[in-house]
Design an enzyme around this catalytic site. Structure first.
Site, PDB file in Angstrom:
ATOM      1  N   HIS A  87      25.259 -29.349  50.414  1.00  0.00           N
ATOM      2  CA  HIS A  87      26.005 -30.513  49.927  1.00  0.00           C
ATOM      3  C   HIS A  87      27.519 -30.302  50.002  1.00  0.00           C
ATOM      4  O   HIS A  87      28.277 -31.260  49.918  1.00  0.00           O
ATOM      5  CB  HIS A  87      25.563 -30.879  48.501  1.00  0.00           C
TER       6      HIS A  87
ATOM      7  N   ASP B 257      19.171 -26.923  49.950  1.00  0.00           N
ATOM      8  CA  ASP B 257      20.606 -27.104  49.717  1.00  0.00           C
ATOM      9  C   ASP B 257      21.406 -25.879  50.147  1.00  0.00           C
ATOM     10  O   ASP B 257      22.277 -25.393  49.426  1.00  0.00           O
ATOM     11  CB  ASP B 257      20.882 -27.424  48.250  1.00  0.00           C
TER      12      ASP B 257
ATOM     13  N   SER C 126      30.188 -24.546  43.858  1.00  0.00           N
ATOM     14  CA  SER C 126      29.002 -24.679  44.708  1.00  0.00           C
ATOM     15  C   SER C 126      29.125 -23.820  45.962  1.00  0.00           C
ATOM     16  O   SER C 126      30.119 -23.884  46.682  1.00  0.00           O
ATOM     17  CB  SER C 126      28.815 -26.135  45.119  1.00  0.00           C
TER      18      SER C 126
END
Length: 281
Positions: A128, A158, A233
């Protein structure tokens, strides 16, 4: 996907409002009625004269005291002795060992973090983070910027892998084993939360095999209370030895957004084989 945090501005600092008290009024007292009271004008002159003489005497005394006298040195505040020169230890040493492997990842639509996984210029991050982009800019720990291209991604897990043209500029991280983790183990989360590159936060493993939605499916993750925010992230979750045990991916957030002490990382035992497959293909 990491929930976006709302930045709350701090109000302009202001101190207490001080009100200067009015000067004290001199209230004349009744004089003893022994003989005629002196005229008011004379009383005021006398008081003023005494005040003037007193001030002059104090000034002369102060001048005499100051002549030939050195000002007293300011008292030194107590301080601890300097720490002995030695190498870093504990979590400081762990952070110093891992930071050169961690990068910031910038795309046209956003960004996050990542870390080098080998000596051939490959960087692991979240899918993402680079979604919708085939190229990215990688910012190294020392501030240098190099171009990278997306060579593959796994939306279900992901995860994505980037490749740079100058692999010697990267320092590969040491991958550990998430299967060896235990609840209560100390961990560090390293990345670029809210664009603040090279940020290190500490916590513990709060839970193992926590079922959450990462990417498009539900899977298990390592839960930690190390502070993770948007921008973390794709960065590494490392154990006290500096070994990567997870890929920071998501947070549980309150209504106002931001970290509330519940973060999730993809276990490295699951992430590493996916990265290897992407690199091979």
């Amino acid at each position: 996907m990491v929930l976006e945090a709302a930045m709350r501005g701090l109000g302009s600092p202001r101190g207490p409002e001080f009100v200067t008290p009015p000067a004290a009024a001199i209230v004349p007292q009744d004089l003893p009625r022994k003989g005629a009271p002196p005229p008011k004008g004379r009383l005021l002159v006398t008081v003023a004269l005494v005040a003037a003489l007193t001030g002059a005497a104090a000034g002369v005394a102060g001048a005499q005291l100051s002549e030939g006298a050195e000002p007293a040195p300011a008292a030194a505040l107590p301080r601890v002795a300097p720490a002995p020169s030695a190498g870093l230890s504990g979590l400081s040493a762990t952070a110093a060992r891992v930071l050169p492997s961690v990068v910031s990842v910038e795309t046209g639509s956003g960004g996050g973090s990542g870390f080098a996984v080998d000596g051939r210029g490959h960087i692991l991050t979240n899918a993402h983070v680079i979604r919708g982009s085939d190229r990215a800019t990688v910012v190294l720990n020392d501030g240098r910027r190099i171009n990278a291209r997306v060579i593959g991604e796994d939306d279900d897990e992901d995860l994505a892998v980037l490749e740079v043209d100058y692999p010697r500029e990267l320092t590969p991280a040491t991958l550990g084993r998430s299967g060896d983790l235990a609840v209560g183990d100390q961990v560090l989360a390293i990345g670029s939360p809210l664009g603040l590159s090279g940020t290190v936060t500490a916590g513990i493993v709060s839970a193992l095999d926590r079922e959450v939605r990462l990417g498009s499916v539900r899977c298990t993750a390592v839960q930690t209370d190390a502070s993770i925010n948007p921008g973390n992230s794709g960065g590494p979750l490392v154990n006290a030895r500096g070994e990567v045990v997870g890929v920071n991916t998501a947070i549980a957030s309150g209504r106002g957004g931001g970290n509330i002490g519940i973060g999730f990382a993809i276990p490295i035992d699951r992430a590493a084989p996916i990265a290897e497959r992407i690199i091979r293909n």
